[in-house]
Scaffold this active site. Structure first.
Site: not given
Ligand code: NOJ
Length: 587
Positions: A223, A284, A46, A356-357, A42, A38, A115
Site C-alpha cells: 500500500d 502501489e 468474512d 477498491h479505490d 451480520d 458474508d 495487503d
Molecule cells: C491506498 C489504498 O488502496 C486505499 O484504499 C487506502 O485508503 C490508502 N492507500 C491508505 O491506506
C-alpha cells in the site's frame, strides 16, 4: 453458488512451487473482504465467505488471490488502518480461518497475496499508543512528531508544521494536546505515518513480513509504498507545498512521493525478507513516473516485481481533480498505456482498470446501458488483458458490475467521499453539485456487495448489508453469468486461458496501431517463433471502420476471441466493427 464440501480445508497443504518469475503468466483476482461474501449474516463479508466462494475465482482461471486487509483494525478506512499486523479482525474471523483460507487457495493451485499497509498504522496500534504517551517515549520516533510552526500556538489554525492537504481532506497534521506536538498523517487522522528513517521501524516491519511468509502467503501488495520516505531537511523540518491561490492547504507530494530513501528502503526489504522466496511483490505507487517505475522494477536492483501506476486512471480528471471527472479522450489512454508498455519493455507492468479505490470501469469508460454493458465490459477486458504485464481483476469486474448509482450522501460509507463532502459544504459549496461530483468517482462504487445471485441481498448476506446492494443485481449476477456462455464472466475466463496457453500474450512485444483514432484501440504483440497477435477493439457505442495497413493476414487469421460471433469479415486491410466489438486474432 453452492460451495463444494469435498475439500478438506483444515488439512495443512504444502505451499505451491514458486518458480522465479511465475507471476509473469499469472492473473490476479482482488477480493475486498467486507464486500465479497458474508457467511454469518451480520451484513459484512468474512473469511469463511471467501472460502465458500473460492471455486468462482478458480473457475475464472485466476492464479492469485489478493486479499485487501483483514487485519485487526478500527475500520476508519475499511481496514487500511491496522492496529495489529499479526491478527485477523474479529469481524472477518480468526487467524485459524485465515490458515484455512490459505490452505484452500493452495489446494486449488492458486496463491495468496496479502495487503501490506506500512506507510501508516492505526492510531490504535500499540506502537502509536506508546509513541503518543510522551515525548520521552521509547517509540516516540517511530512516528513523525513535530512542534507547531514557529510563532504559532499548537492547535490553532495555521500552526500545523506544514500546509499539506491530506488525501482525506483537511491538514496532514493532528495536534496532540497531551504531548504538545503534531503527528503526521497523510491519510486520516487515525492513520499516523510511520517514521521509516528509524531502523527499528523497518526491522519490525521486516519481522512481521517474514512471519506472514512462514504462514504460507505468496506475496505482498504494498500500500502506497512510495510515500514511506519523506524529504526531511537536515534539522528534520519539512517544507510547505505549493498552494493554489485562495486555498488554505498546499500540495506536499513533492516531499513525500518517491522520496530520497524510497529505493533504499525497498532494496533493504527485499534483502531482509524475500530475496530467496520467489514471491509476488507489487508496489502501489501513486504519482510514480516511468523513470521511477523502471528503478522500482529493475530485477537487478532487487526491489519489487511490478508497480501499480496511476497515470491512466487520472486521464479523465478535470481541472478540479478526481472529483471533477471529464470524458476520456481515447487517444490519450492509448498513448499513455503504450508509453508504459514500451517504457517497461525490459521490466514488467501491472495491468488494471479497477480496484477498491476506482469507480467501475464499465460505467467510467464503457457504456453501462442495457444495450452495451456486456459488450463494452468484454472489450475493456480484452484490450487490457492482451497487453504485456500481470492483469488484476477486481471482484465483480468479471460480471460487468456497474457504479452504485447512489443519490444521497446517506448512501455513502467511504471516509474519503464523506470528508470531501463535509469539507466542500464548509466552504459553502452547493450540496447537489458536490454529490454530482462524488457519484461517478466515489470509491464506494467499487465497494457495493458482490452480486452472486438475484435474491434480495444478491446472495451476499442473509442480513442487512453494510452498504447498499446495486439494484441491478437482478440481472447482473454471478449465477446468471455462469449459466450464460455469452457472459462477461466466460469472456474473462477465455482471456485468462489465452494468457496461460499463448506465450505471445505473456512475452510478445507491443506495438500500438492507429494512435490518433478516436474510437478504435488496436495493437499487435509479436514474439519470435509465434504468429502475430492482433487486437482490434471498437471502444465506442457507434460502428467504426479502420484500415490496418500490412495486417490483412492477421485480419483474416484465426479468431482467438471475439465479442460478436456475427462480426463482419475483414475486406483485405479494412475492417468494420459493431459498437464495442473487439477481436483477438492470430496470423
Ligand atoms: C491506498 C489504498 O488502496 C486505499 O484504499 C487506502 O485508503 C490508502 N492507500 C491508505 O491506506
Amino acid at each position: 453458488m453452492t460451495p463444494p464440501r469435498h475439500l478438506d480445508t483444515t488439512a495443512s497443504t504444502p505451499v505451491p512451487d514458486r518458480e522465479p518469475g511465475w507471476w509473469r503468466s499469472a492473473v490476479v483476482y482482488q477480493v475486498y473482504p467486507r464486500s465479497f461474501a458474508d457467511s454469518d449474516g451480520d451484513g459484512m463479508g468474512d473469511l469463511q465467505g471467501i472460502i465458500d466462494h473460492l471455486d468462482h475465482i478458480a473457475e475464472l482461471g485466476a492464479d492469485v488471490v489478493w486479499l485487501s486487509p483483514i487485519y485487526r483494525s478500527p475500520q476508519d478506512d475499511n481496514g487500511y488502518d491496522i492496529s495489529d499486523y499479526q491478527d485477523v479482525d474479529p469481524m472477518f474471523g480468526t487467524l485459524e480461518d485465515l490458515d484455512r483460507l490459505i490452505a484452500a487457495v493452495h489446494e486449488r493451485g492458486m496463491k495468496l497475496v496479502m495487503d501490506l499497509v506500512v506507510n501508516h498504522s492505526s492510531d490504535e496500534h500499540p506502537w502509536f499508543q506508546e509513541s503518543r504517551s510522551g515525548r520521552d517515549s521509547a517509540k516516540r520516533d517511530w512516528y513523525v512528531w513535530r512542534p507547531p510552526r514557529p510563532g504559532h500556538t499548537g492547535g490553532e489554525p495555521g500552526a500545523e508544521p506544514t500546509n499539506w492537504h491530506s488525501f482525506f481532506s483537511g491538514s496532514t497534521w493532528e495536534w496532540d494536546e497531551a504531548s504538545g506536538e503534531y503527528y503526521l498523517h497523510l491519510f486520516s487522522r487515525k492513520q499516523p505515518d510511520l517514521n521509516w528513517e528509524n531502523p527499528e521501524v523497518r526491522e519490525a516491519v521486516h519481522a512481521m513480513m517474514r512471519w506472514w511468509l512462514d504462514r504460507g502467503v505468496d506475496g505482498f501488495r504494498m500500500d502506497v509504498i512510495n510515500l514511506i520516505s519523506k524529504e526531511f531537511g537536515p534539522d528534520g523540518g519539512l517544507p510547505d507545498g505549493a498552494a493554489k491561490p485562495g486555498t488554505r492547504y498546499g500540495d506536499g507530494s513533492p516531499f513525500y512521493m518517491n522520496g530520497p530513501r524510497n529505493h533504499e528502503f525497498l532494496h533493504e526489504m527485499h534483502r531482509e525478507v524475500y530475496a530467496d522466496a520467489a514471491i509476488l511483490t507489487v508496489a502501489e505507487t501513486p504519482g510514480v513516473t516511468l523513470e521511477h517505475a523502471r528503478l522500482f522494477t529493475d530485477p537487478a536492483r532487487r526491489e519489487v516485481d511490478m508497480v501499480f501506476q496511476f497515470e491512466h486512471v487520472g486521464l479523465d480528471h478535470g481541472p478540479g481533480g478526481k472529483w471533477d471527472l471529464s470524458p476520456l479522450y481515447l487517444p490519450d489512454l492509448k498513448l499513455n498505456l503504450a508509453a508504459w508498455q514500451e517504457g517497461l519493455a525490459d521490466g514488467w507492468n501491472s495491468l488494471y482498470w479497477n480496484n477498491h479505490d476506482q469507480p467501475r470501469v464499465v460505467s467510467r469508460w464503457g457504456d453501462d446501458s442495457p444495450e452495451h454493458r456486456v459488450a463494452s465490459a468484454k472489450t475493456l477486458g480484452t484490450v487490457l488483458h492482451m497487453m504485456r504485464g500481470t492483469p488484476y481483476v477486481y471482484q465483480g469486474e468479471e460480471l460487468g458490475m456497474t457504479n452504485a448509482g447512489f443519490t444521497s450522501i446517506e448512501d455513502y460509507r467511504d471516509i474519503e467521499s464523506l470528508n470531501h463532502y463535509r469539507e466542500q459544504l464548509e466552504h459553502g459549496a452547493d450540496p447537489a453539485a458536490v454529490l454530482a461530483g462524488i457519484a461517478p468517482v466515489s470509491r464506494d462504487n467499487a465497494r457495493t456487495p458482490m452480486q452472486w445471485d438475484d435474491s434480495p441481498a444478491a446472495g451476499f448476506t442473509t442480513g442487512t448489508p453494510w452498504i447498499a446492494v446495486n439494484p441491478n443485481h437482478t440481472e447482473v449476477n454471478a449465477a446468471a453469468a455462469r449459466r450464460d456462455p455469452g457472459s462477461v464472466f466466460h469472456h474473462y475466463r477465455r482471456l485468462h486461458e489465452l494468457r496461460h496457453t499463448h506465450d505471445v500474450v505473456v512475452d510478445g512485444s507491443f506495438r500500438l496501431l492507429l494512435p490518433e483514432h478516436e474510437q478504435v484501440f488496436a495493437y499487435t504483440r509479436t514474439l519470435a517463433g509465434s504468429p502475430t497477435l492482433l487486437v482490434v477493439a471498437n471502444m465506442s457505442s457507434q460502428p467504426a471502420t479502420v484500415t490496418l495497413a500490412g495486417l490483412a493476414d492477421q485480419l483474416a487469421g484465426e479468431v482467438l476471441l471475439t465479442t460478436h460471433d456475427d462480426g463482419a469479415p475483414a475486406q483485405g486491410e479494412e475492417l468494420t466493427l459493431a459498437p464495442w466489438e473487439s477481436r483477438v486474432l492470430l496470423g
